[in-house]
Design a protein around this motif. Structure first.
Motif, PDB file in Angstrom:
ATOM      1  N   GLU A  30       0.826  -1.199   0.000  1.00  0.00           N
ATOM      2  CA  GLU A  30       0.000   0.000   0.000  1.00  0.00           C
ATOM      3  C   GLU A  30       0.869   1.262   0.000  1.00  0.00           C
ATOM      4  O   GLU A  30       0.353   2.371  -0.044  1.00  0.00           O
ATOM      5  CB  GLU A  30      -0.933  -0.004   1.206  1.00  0.00           C
ATOM      6  N   GLU A  88       5.479  -1.568   7.213  1.00  0.00           N
ATOM      7  CA  GLU A  88       4.833  -0.711   6.223  1.00  0.00           C
ATOM      8  C   GLU A  88       3.677   0.092   6.823  1.00  0.00           C
ATOM      9  O   GLU A  88       3.528   1.275   6.540  1.00  0.00           O
ATOM     10  CB  GLU A  88       4.330  -1.550   5.050  1.00  0.00           C
ATOM     11  N   TRP A  89       2.862  -0.534   7.688  1.00  0.00           N
ATOM     12  CA  TRP A  89       1.715   0.183   8.247  1.00  0.00           C
ATOM     13  C   TRP A  89       2.168   1.420   9.024  1.00  0.00           C
ATOM     14  O   TRP A  89       1.517   2.464   8.977  1.00  0.00           O
ATOM     15  CB  TRP A  89       0.858  -0.727   9.132  1.00  0.00           C
ATOM     16  N   GLN A  90       3.305   1.314   9.732  1.00  0.00           N
ATOM     17  CA  GLN A  90       3.796   2.441  10.521  1.00  0.00           C
ATOM     18  C   GLN A  90       4.325   3.551   9.616  1.00  0.00           C
ATOM     19  O   GLN A  90       4.085   4.728   9.869  1.00  0.00           O
ATOM     20  CB  GLN A  90       4.886   1.983  11.493  1.00  0.00           C
TER      21      GLN A  90
END
Length: 104
Positions: A30, A88-90
């Motif tokens: 993402e 990645e989310w962070q």
């Protein structure tokens, strides 16, 4: 995604296998910047693979030590977040204004 990308670049595979694996990573990610870097490398590999005089179509090789700018930019981008131990989310959350809660 960052460790997975580096791991994929280290694997000994044919160019077409690298293209497929990097495309899979790009589709799962993402992170728009990572996607942009992966797309640039995939395009470069595809151009190389279709050249009639390219001799290494069926030769397994790794890309991690490649000297073209697309590989170097991708490796540097991923290593930055691996060193910082950020998933990645962070990375995405911080880009959108989130910051970790600091204990007082």
């Amino acid at each position: 995604m960052y460790k997975e990308t580096i791991s994929s670049l280290k694997d000994l595979k044919t160019i077409s296998s690298h293209i497929k694996n990097l495309g899979t990573i790009m589709n799962k990610s993402e992170d728009q910047e990572l996607k942009k870097l992966l797309a640039a490398l995939i395009m470069d590999l595809q151009k190389m693979h279709v050249r009639p005089n390219f001799r290494f179509k069926s030769t397994p090789l790794n890309l991690i030590n490649g000297k073209n700018s697309e590989i170097e930019e991708l490796v540097n981008y991923c290593k930055k977040f691996i060193i910082q131990q950020k998933p990645e989310w962070q990375v995405l959350a911080e880009r959108n204004g989130w910051s970790p809660k600091l204990d007082a």
